[in-house]
Design a protein around this motif. Structure first.
Motif, PDB file in Angstrom:
ATOM      1  N   ALA A 135      45.051  84.978   8.887  1.00  0.00           N
ATOM      2  CA  ALA A 135      46.483  84.425   9.261  1.00  0.00           C
ATOM      3  C   ALA A 135      46.623  83.713  10.325  1.00  0.00           C
ATOM      4  O   ALA A 135      47.646  82.969  10.708  1.00  0.00           O
ATOM      5  N   GLY A 136      45.339  83.412  11.331  1.00  0.00           N
ATOM      6  CA  GLY A 136      45.715  82.664  12.169  1.00  0.00           C
ATOM      7  C   GLY A 136      46.481  83.399  13.507  1.00  0.00           C
ATOM      8  O   GLY A 136      45.914  82.937  14.768  1.00  0.00           O
ATOM      9  N   ASN A 137      47.194  84.285  13.309  1.00  0.00           N
ATOM     10  CA  ASN A 137      47.768  85.224  14.446  1.00  0.00           C
ATOM     11  C   ASN A 137      48.426  84.429  15.574  1.00  0.00           C
ATOM     12  O   ASN A 137      48.518  84.998  16.622  1.00  0.00           O
ATOM     13  N   ALA A 138      48.967  83.299  15.352  1.00  0.00           N
ATOM     14  CA  ALA A 138      49.543  82.800  16.518  1.00  0.00           C
ATOM     15  C   ALA A 138      50.941  83.602  16.358  1.00  0.00           C
ATOM     16  O   ALA A 138      51.736  83.751  15.464  1.00  0.00           O
ATOM     17  N   VAL A 139      51.680  83.863  17.757  1.00  0.00           N
ATOM     18  CA  VAL A 139      52.987  84.197  17.720  1.00  0.00           C
ATOM     19  C   VAL A 139      53.851  83.367  17.680  1.00  0.00           C
ATOM     20  O   VAL A 139      54.260  82.651  18.710  1.00  0.00           O
ATOM     21  N   GLN A 140      54.463  83.163  16.436  1.00  0.00           N
ATOM     22  CA  GLN A 140      55.432  81.879  16.238  1.00  0.00           C
ATOM     23  C   GLN A 140      56.245  82.290  15.033  1.00  0.00           C
ATOM     24  O   GLN A 140      55.753  83.118  14.174  1.00  0.00           O
ATOM     25  N   LEU A 141      57.337  81.421  14.970  1.00  0.00           N
ATOM     26  CA  LEU A 141      57.987  81.382  13.631  1.00  0.00           C
ATOM     27  C   LEU A 141      57.337  80.413  12.821  1.00  0.00           C
ATOM     28  O   LEU A 141      57.277  79.263  12.993  1.00  0.00           O
ATOM     29  N   PRO A 142      56.766  81.030  11.693  1.00  0.00           N
ATOM     30  CA  PRO A 142      56.003  80.118  10.768  1.00  0.00           C
ATOM     31  C   PRO A 142      57.272  79.006  10.016  1.00  0.00           C
ATOM     32  O   PRO A 142      58.192  79.654   9.369  1.00  0.00           O
ATOM     33  N   HIS A 143      56.808  78.040  10.057  1.00  0.00           N
ATOM     34  CA  HIS A 143      57.956  76.866   9.483  1.00  0.00           C
ATOM     35  C   HIS A 143      57.370  76.701   7.984  1.00  0.00           C
ATOM     36  O   HIS A 143      58.485  76.105   6.987  1.00  0.00           O
ATOM     37  N   SER A 144      56.139  76.946   7.494  1.00  0.00           N
ATOM     38  CA  SER A 144      55.897  76.376   6.137  1.00  0.00           C
ATOM     39  C   SER A 144      54.691  77.630   6.090  1.00  0.00           C
ATOM     40  O   SER A 144      54.041  78.219   6.956  1.00  0.00           O
TER      41      SER A 144
END
Lengths: 308, 256
Positions: A218-227
């Protein structure tokens, strides 16, 4: 020597209760570790977008959104695939094909999730990177892997539901001149509906709870996924990634995340249980006046469906 | 009494049915008259239900079932490549031993056939429901409960509903496989009188394990024994002056 039935009964009851005790103690410990933190920072902070544990800010909203997003994606893939698979297995496939397919699906359930994650890394991520763009590691990758992982759950429980439909319903429908597909769609599926709903709900629970495979793709970046191609972090991934080094409030915040997960899964399982117990035919969508001579225009229009 | 000449609705000639190694029907030759109520009697396992299911090809569902010989509906062979089984089953309806309404609403049960065969839509379906439920004597009792589950009504009402469902596609023939065997005696009598009524409009073939029932309701009676059609003729003849010794033994309670 023969044991008296009463003794055996008591012993078995005790063993059965021990699983309930384990559940209760899990609930007790995560609540004890996590609840005080939620109380201290407040619900609005806990469900905010600000996750900076080193700065003492514990908002889990991005992770919650991440969990929901991959779950919805997984369902979009796994539900149609799983239910179709169950229909083929239960209603259409010849016995010989069933004897091969059913064990294959059971094996699918037995594959460790880390293997799914590995397959994701070597197959799904490069494919997404090359054909769709983005870093590859993304919500979409997690949804695809999860969609496959929930298949065994959805197929097995849907199949149980289909098999529980009495043969007399099928006979009745075929004897009316219905085709096999009409029989499935109009009689068998409605009859098995509650079980299939339960299958979907339990599949949802599995998708929400899965950790390892998701962490890997999933990549695991703490952010709001825009796509769908953006990396994201789920609640479970957050627990797995940070529990190793978290201390103090940070650790408590992760337990609090556990409470959220526990509640989600518990309510999904409860809903599945309810769905399985309820066996009611669908009401006729449009019940107009019962008098046959009344023109359609004078009949009561269907009540508008209100959006919640 | 000589057989009354009549139009043949269903006919078999040299019909043999096998289930794997089991020879279920042996060289059966029979003529079922149009708009007559024909009862099939005989001890359990004699092939009554198998014979019934030959005519709507429900035996096709049984693995290892082989049908040989001539089977005709209105002079048209039923076991030939290219026969439209769905169309056949629309023409030859069936009522089962245990009432098997679908787990849908009462209304949806009745209009099931018209829907799948695209015979009616929208408001026409309401008319179909009223006509068919009326024909089986359920309209007055159930007209306000059409949206209720069909599983909430009494067993007798369920069986009537199944009959209504079967006649909703306007079939020519009704096959009934012991339609009263799961009903109480009073309900049985009422279903019997419904069958009598329906026999004016449909060719009815009914399997029964109950000889009194056959004597009460049928125009013709066929007696099957160990897969053989021993005798088929007017009910009065079969019961009072049977041609075959085995029939006489059976109807007088000699065995079985």
């Amino acid at each position: 020597m023969r044991l008296p039935d009463k003794v055996v009964e008591r012993a078995l009851l005790l063993l059965a209760l021990s699983s309930v005790a384990v559940l209760a103690s899990i609930a007790f410990f995560i609540v004890r570790e996590g609840a005080p933190l939620i109380y201290r920072v407040g619900l609005s902070n806990f469900f905010s977008t600000d996750w900076h544990p080193t700065a003492g800010r514990f908002g889990i909203l991005f992770m919650l959104v991440g969990s929901l997003a991959v779950t919805v994606g997984a369902l979009a893939l796994g539900v149609p695939l799983g239910i179709s698979c169950a229909i083929v297995l239960g209603e259409m496939a010849p016995p010989r094909a069933r004897r091969i397919l059913k064990p294959a699906i059971e094996i699918l359930a037995g594959i460790p999730s880390v293997v799914y994650g590995f397959m994701g890394i070597v197959v799904v991520l490069p494919w997404i990177r090359e054909h769709l763009g983005g870093p590859g590691a993304s919500g979409l990758a997690a949804a695809v892997i999860l969609g496959i992982m929930i298949l065994p759950t959805i197929i097995a429980i849907s199949l149980d539901a289909l098999e529980a439909v009495p043969m007399s319903y099928r006979d009745g429908s075929l004897a009316m001149g219905a085709t096999e597909w009409q029989t499935v769609r109009r009689v068998v599926l409605p009859a098995a509906r509650s079980g299939i709903v339960a299958a979907v709900i339990l599949g949802t629970g599995r998708a929400v709870g899965e950790t390892m495979a998701v962490v890997m793709v999933a990549g695991n970046a703490v952010q709001l996924p825009h796509s769908p191609l953006d990396p994201l972090r789920t609640l479970t991934a957050n627990l797995a990634l940070e529990m190793g080094y978290a201390t103090g409030d940070h650790r408590a915040a992760l337990f609090a995340t556990g409470i959220v997960l526990f509640l989600i899964v518990l309510s999904l399982n409860g809903a599945a249980g309810l769905a399985r117990r309820r066996r009611r035919p669908r009401p006729r969508p449009r019940r107009t006046a019962s008098v046959a001579g009344v023109p359609a225009s004078e009949r009561i229009p269907p009540s508008p469906v209100s959006d919640p | 009494m000589a057989d009354v000449p009549r139009a043949a609705k269903l006919r078999t000639d040299g019909l043999n049915v096998h289930y794997g190694d089991f020879h279920a029907l042996k060289n059966v030759t029979a003529v079922i008259g149009e708009r007559r109520l024909t009862a099939l009697i005989g001890p359990s396992g004699c092939g009554k239900s198998t014979f019934l299911r030959v005519f709507n090809r429900m035996n096709d569902r049984v693995a290892g079932c082989r049908v040989e010989g001539i089977v005709e509906l209105d002079g048209q062979p039923l076991y030939r490549r290219g026969v439209d089984i769905e169309a056949l089953r629309r023409q030859v309806g069936m009522v089962f031993q245990r009432p098997n309404p679908f787990p849908l609403s009462i209304f949806e049960n009745v209009v099931f056939g018209p829907r799948i065969h695209a015979l009616a839509a929208g408001a026409e379906l309401e008319a179909v429901a009223e006509r068919c439920l009326g024909a089986v004597g359920l309209w007055d009792d159930l007209k306000d409960r059409l949206d209720d589950s069909a599983l909430t009504i009494t067993p007798e009402q369920m069986q009537r509903l199944c009959i209504a469902r079967a006649i909703a596609v306007e079939p020519d023939v009704l096959l009934m496989d012991e339609p009263c065997s799961s009903l109480d005696p009073i309900a049985t009598l009422r279903i019997e009188s419904l069958m009598r009524e329906l026999s004016h409009r449909y060719t009815i073939l009914v399997v029964t394990h109950n000889m009194q029932q056959a004597a009460r309701i049928s125009d013709d009676t066929g007696f099957l024994l160990l897969g053989e059609l021993v005798e088929l003729g007017p009910t009065a003849t079969v019961f009072t002056r049977p041609r075959d010794r085995r029939t006489e033994d059976y109807v007088t309670g000699g065995f079985g």
